[in-house]
Design a protein around this motif. Structure first.
Motif, PDB file in Angstrom:
ATOM      1  N   THR A 146      12.608 171.024   7.875  1.00 35.82           N
ATOM      2  CA  THR A 146      13.499 169.719   7.819  1.00 35.82           C
ATOM      3  C   THR A 146      13.311 169.224   9.281  1.00 35.82           C
ATOM      4  O   THR A 146      13.688 169.787  10.265  1.00 35.82           O
ATOM      5  CB  THR A 146      15.089 170.034   7.414  1.00 35.82           C
ATOM      6  OG1 THR A 146      15.149 170.697   6.363  1.00 35.82           O
ATOM      7  CG2 THR A 146      15.716 168.857   7.566  1.00 35.82           C
ATOM      8  N   GLY A 147      13.044 167.991   9.253  1.00 40.45           N
ATOM      9  CA  GLY A 147      12.860 167.111  10.604  1.00 40.45           C
ATOM     10  C   GLY A 147      11.503 167.080  11.260  1.00 40.45           C
ATOM     11  O   GLY A 147      11.132 166.550  12.146  1.00 40.45           O
ATOM     12  N   ALA A 148      10.667 167.937  10.748  1.00 39.50           N
ATOM     13  CA  ALA A 148       9.326 168.264  11.332  1.00 39.50           C
ATOM     14  C   ALA A 148       8.417 166.977  10.935  1.00 39.50           C
ATOM     15  O   ALA A 148       8.417 166.394   9.788  1.00 39.50           O
ATOM     16  CB  ALA A 148       8.537 169.632  10.891  1.00 39.50           C
ATOM     17  N   THR A 149       7.805 166.663  12.090  1.00 41.72           N
ATOM     18  CA  THR A 149       6.884 165.764  11.953  1.00 41.72           C
ATOM     19  C   THR A 149       5.233 166.088  12.131  1.00 41.72           C
ATOM     20  O   THR A 149       5.021 166.982  12.901  1.00 41.72           O
ATOM     21  CB  THR A 149       7.116 164.634  12.914  1.00 41.72           C
ATOM     22  OG1 THR A 149       8.322 163.804  12.903  1.00 41.72           O
ATOM     23  CG2 THR A 149       5.751 163.384  12.906  1.00 41.72           C
ATOM     24  N   ILE A 150       4.447 165.841  11.128  1.00 43.25           N
ATOM     25  CA  ILE A 150       3.063 166.377  11.319  1.00 43.25           C
ATOM     26  C   ILE A 150       2.255 165.261  11.347  1.00 43.25           C
ATOM     27  O   ILE A 150       2.253 163.989  10.699  1.00 43.25           O
ATOM     28  CB  ILE A 150       2.672 166.950   9.509  1.00 43.25           C
ATOM     29  CG1 ILE A 150       3.467 168.042   9.530  1.00 43.25           C
ATOM     30  CG2 ILE A 150       1.001 167.312   9.736  1.00 43.25           C
ATOM     31  CD1 ILE A 150       3.334 168.808   7.973  1.00 43.25           C
ATOM     32  N   ASP A 151       1.525 165.333  12.509  1.00 47.50           N
ATOM     33  CA  ASP A 151       0.462 164.159  12.743  1.00 47.50           C
ATOM     34  C   ASP A 151      -1.120 164.611  12.986  1.00 47.50           C
ATOM     35  O   ASP A 151      -1.093 166.004  12.895  1.00 47.50           O
ATOM     36  CB  ASP A 151       0.838 163.866  14.313  1.00 47.50           C
ATOM     37  CG  ASP A 151       0.242 162.417  14.707  1.00 47.50           C
ATOM     38  OD1 ASP A 151      -0.265 161.746  13.789  1.00 47.50           O
ATOM     39  OD2 ASP A 151       0.589 162.178  15.711  1.00 47.50           O
ATOM     40  N   PHE A 152      -1.922 163.898  13.284  1.00 50.04           N
ATOM     41  CA  PHE A 152      -3.241 164.087  13.336  1.00 50.04           C
ATOM     42  C   PHE A 152      -3.736 163.741  14.548  1.00 50.04           C
ATOM     43  O   PHE A 152      -3.720 162.487  14.925  1.00 50.04           O
ATOM     44  CB  PHE A 152      -4.208 163.650  12.154  1.00 50.04           C
ATOM     45  CG  PHE A 152      -5.454 164.214  12.396  1.00 50.04           C
ATOM     46  CD1 PHE A 152      -5.847 165.467  11.934  1.00 50.04           C
ATOM     47  CD2 PHE A 152      -6.563 163.517  12.841  1.00 50.04           C
ATOM     48  CE1 PHE A 152      -7.232 166.059  12.108  1.00 50.04           C
ATOM     49  CE2 PHE A 152      -7.704 163.708  13.171  1.00 50.04           C
ATOM     50  CZ  PHE A 152      -8.187 165.216  12.619  1.00 50.04           C
ATOM     51  N   VAL A 153      -4.346 164.539  15.530  1.00 48.69           N
ATOM     52  CA  VAL A 153      -4.709 163.997  16.860  1.00 48.69           C
ATOM     53  C   VAL A 153      -6.224 164.519  16.737  1.00 48.69           C
ATOM     54  O   VAL A 153      -7.003 165.157  16.262  1.00 48.69           O
ATOM     55  CB  VAL A 153      -4.287 165.011  17.780  1.00 48.69           C
ATOM     56  CG1 VAL A 153      -4.585 164.751  19.225  1.00 48.69           C
ATOM     57  CG2 VAL A 153      -2.536 164.978  17.910  1.00 48.69           C
ATOM     58  N   ASP A 154      -6.835 163.155  17.418  1.00 46.45           N
ATOM     59  CA  ASP A 154      -8.271 163.323  17.543  1.00 46.45           C
ATOM     60  C   ASP A 154      -8.707 162.704  18.909  1.00 46.45           C
ATOM     61  O   ASP A 154      -8.915 161.551  18.881  1.00 46.45           O
ATOM     62  CB  ASP A 154      -9.124 162.385  16.528  1.00 46.45           C
ATOM     63  CG  ASP A 154     -10.671 162.728  16.639  1.00 46.45           C
ATOM     64  OD1 ASP A 154     -11.094 163.183  17.092  1.00 46.45           O
ATOM     65  OD2 ASP A 154     -11.168 161.864  15.712  1.00 46.45           O
ATOM     66  N   THR A 155      -8.624 163.480  19.843  1.00 47.69           N
ATOM     67  CA  THR A 155      -8.898 162.953  21.330  1.00 47.69           C
ATOM     68  C   THR A 155      -9.894 164.213  22.001  1.00 47.69           C
ATOM     69  O   THR A 155     -10.473 165.029  21.197  1.00 47.69           O
ATOM     70  CB  THR A 155      -7.772 163.363  22.224  1.00 47.69           C
ATOM     71  OG1 THR A 155      -7.278 164.692  22.372  1.00 47.69           O
ATOM     72  CG2 THR A 155      -6.421 162.450  21.460  1.00 47.69           C
ATOM     73  N   ILE A 156     -10.621 163.592  23.005  1.00 49.32           N
ATOM     74  CA  ILE A 156     -11.412 164.595  23.536  1.00 49.32           C
ATOM     75  C   ILE A 156     -11.071 166.034  23.901  1.00 49.32           C
ATOM     76  O   ILE A 156     -11.749 167.141  24.023  1.00 49.32           O
ATOM     77  CB  ILE A 156     -12.181 164.016  24.971  1.00 49.32           C
ATOM     78  CG1 ILE A 156     -13.394 164.660  25.148  1.00 49.32           C
ATOM     79  CG2 ILE A 156     -10.982 164.076  25.952  1.00 49.32           C
ATOM     80  CD1 ILE A 156     -14.106 163.848  26.293  1.00 49.32           C
ATOM     81  N   GLU A 157      -9.668 166.121  24.200  1.00 49.23           N
ATOM     82  CA  GLU A 157      -8.972 167.431  24.625  1.00 49.23           C
ATOM     83  C   GLU A 157      -8.838 168.168  23.239  1.00 49.23           C
ATOM     84  O   GLU A 157      -8.847 169.646  23.223  1.00 49.23           O
ATOM     85  CB  GLU A 157      -8.005 167.285  25.162  1.00 49.23           C
ATOM     86  CG  GLU A 157      -8.214 166.809  26.482  1.00 49.23           C
ATOM     87  CD  GLU A 157      -7.881 165.212  26.538  1.00 49.23           C
ATOM     88  OE1 GLU A 157      -7.178 164.802  25.760  1.00 49.23           O
ATOM     89  OE2 GLU A 157      -8.229 164.684  27.658  1.00 49.23           O
ATOM     90  N   LYS A 158      -8.445 167.406  21.932  1.00 46.53           N
ATOM     91  CA  LYS A 158      -8.066 168.274  21.010  1.00 46.53           C
ATOM     92  C   LYS A 158      -8.222 167.368  19.751  1.00 46.53           C
ATOM     93  O   LYS A 158      -8.125 166.224  19.809  1.00 46.53           O
ATOM     94  CB  LYS A 158      -6.454 168.389  21.176  1.00 46.53           C
ATOM     95  CG  LYS A 158      -5.709 169.175  20.121  1.00 46.53           C
ATOM     96  CD  LYS A 158      -4.193 169.387  20.505  1.00 46.53           C
ATOM     97  CE  LYS A 158      -3.512 170.323  19.517  1.00 46.53           C
ATOM     98  NZ  LYS A 158      -2.112 170.440  19.951  1.00 46.53           N
ATOM     99  N   GLN A 159      -8.303 168.154  18.442  1.00 46.69           N
ATOM    100  CA  GLN A 159      -8.504 167.636  17.418  1.00 46.69           C
ATOM    101  C   GLN A 159      -7.955 168.430  16.349  1.00 46.69           C
ATOM    102  O   GLN A 159      -8.076 169.594  16.141  1.00 46.69           O
ATOM    103  CB  GLN A 159     -10.068 167.274  16.805  1.00 46.69           C
ATOM    104  CG  GLN A 159     -10.085 166.568  15.663  1.00 46.69           C
ATOM    105  CD  GLN A 159     -11.615 166.673  15.098  1.00 46.69           C
ATOM    106  OE1 GLN A 159     -12.380 167.527  15.351  1.00 46.69           O
ATOM    107  NE2 GLN A 159     -12.038 165.436  14.663  1.00 46.69           N
ATOM    108  N   GLY A 160      -7.039 167.843  15.416  1.00 50.05           N
ATOM    109  CA  GLY A 160      -6.415 168.716  14.552  1.00 50.05           C
ATOM    110  C   GLY A 160      -5.051 168.126  13.934  1.00 50.05           C
ATOM    111  O   GLY A 160      -4.466 167.397  14.579  1.00 50.05           O
ATOM    112  N   PHE A 161      -4.546 168.788  13.044  1.00 46.58           N
ATOM    113  CA  PHE A 161      -3.169 168.521  12.780  1.00 46.58           C
ATOM    114  C   PHE A 161      -2.190 169.179  13.647  1.00 46.58           C
ATOM    115  O   PHE A 161      -2.333 170.303  13.972  1.00 46.58           O
ATOM    116  CB  PHE A 161      -2.721 169.163  11.370  1.00 46.58           C
ATOM    117  CG  PHE A 161      -3.684 168.230  10.291  1.00 46.58           C
ATOM    118  CD1 PHE A 161      -3.026 167.127   9.603  1.00 46.58           C
ATOM    119  CD2 PHE A 161      -4.645 168.737   9.834  1.00 46.58           C
ATOM    120  CE1 PHE A 161      -3.607 166.325   8.950  1.00 46.58           C
ATOM    121  CE2 PHE A 161      -5.228 168.046   8.828  1.00 46.58           C
ATOM    122  CZ  PHE A 161      -4.753 166.948   8.347  1.00 46.58           C
TER     123      PHE A 161
END
Length: 115
Positions: free
Chosen positions: A82-97
Motif C-alpha cells: 500500500t502506497g508503493a510506487t513502481i517506476d522504470f529507470v533507464d540511465t547510464i548508472e542503472k536500468q530496471g524497475f
C-alpha cells in the motif's frame, strides 16, 4: 483518481513503468498476461519483491489498470505494498524497475529485500 489517492489504496505503476511493461508484453506476443506484484519471504532482510507476468486470477486479487496495463496484487501482499510506487529507470548508472515503498522499514545493502 489521482496518483496520491491510488497510492493510498494500493500500488502505483508510473507511466514509464507501464510503457516498459507494455513493450515486454509486446515482445512476448501475448495479450492475456498481467503484471503481478507480490511480496514473499526471503532475502537477507526478510521480505522480497516479485514482479512477473501472470495469466492467473486468484481469489482476493486486487486489480488496477495503469495506462492500459493490469497490475495484480494478491491479498496477502497488499498490506505490504500500500502506497508503493513502481517506476522504470533507464540511465547510464542503472536500468530496471524500482520500488519506492513507504512500508519498508529498511533494506539490505544490495537492495534486493526489505523489512
Amino acid at each position: 483518481m489521482t496518483v496520491q489517492e491510488q497510492a493510498a489504496t494500493g500500488v502505483v505503476l508510473t507511466e514509464e513503468a507501464s510503457g516498459k511493461v507494455k513493450a515486454l508484453l509486446d515482445q512476448e506476443g501475448r495479450d492475456d498476461l498481467q503484471l503481478r506484484i507480490a511480496v514473499q519471504p526471503g532475502g537477507c532482510s526478510g521480505l522480497r519483491y516479485q514482479l512477473f507476468f501472470d495469466e492467473r486470477s486468484l481469489d482476493g486479487d486486487i486489480v488496477q489498470d495503469f495506462h492500459g496495463v493490469n497490475v495484480v496484487v494478491d491479498r496477502m501482499s497488499a498490506p505490504y505494498l500500500t502506497g508503493a510506487t513502481i517506476d522504470f529507470v533507464d540511465t547510464i548508472e542503472k536500468q530496471g524497475f524500482t520500488i519506492d515503498n513507504p512500508n519498508a522499514g529498511g533494506s539490505c545493502a544490495c537492495g534486493d529485500s526489505f523489512h
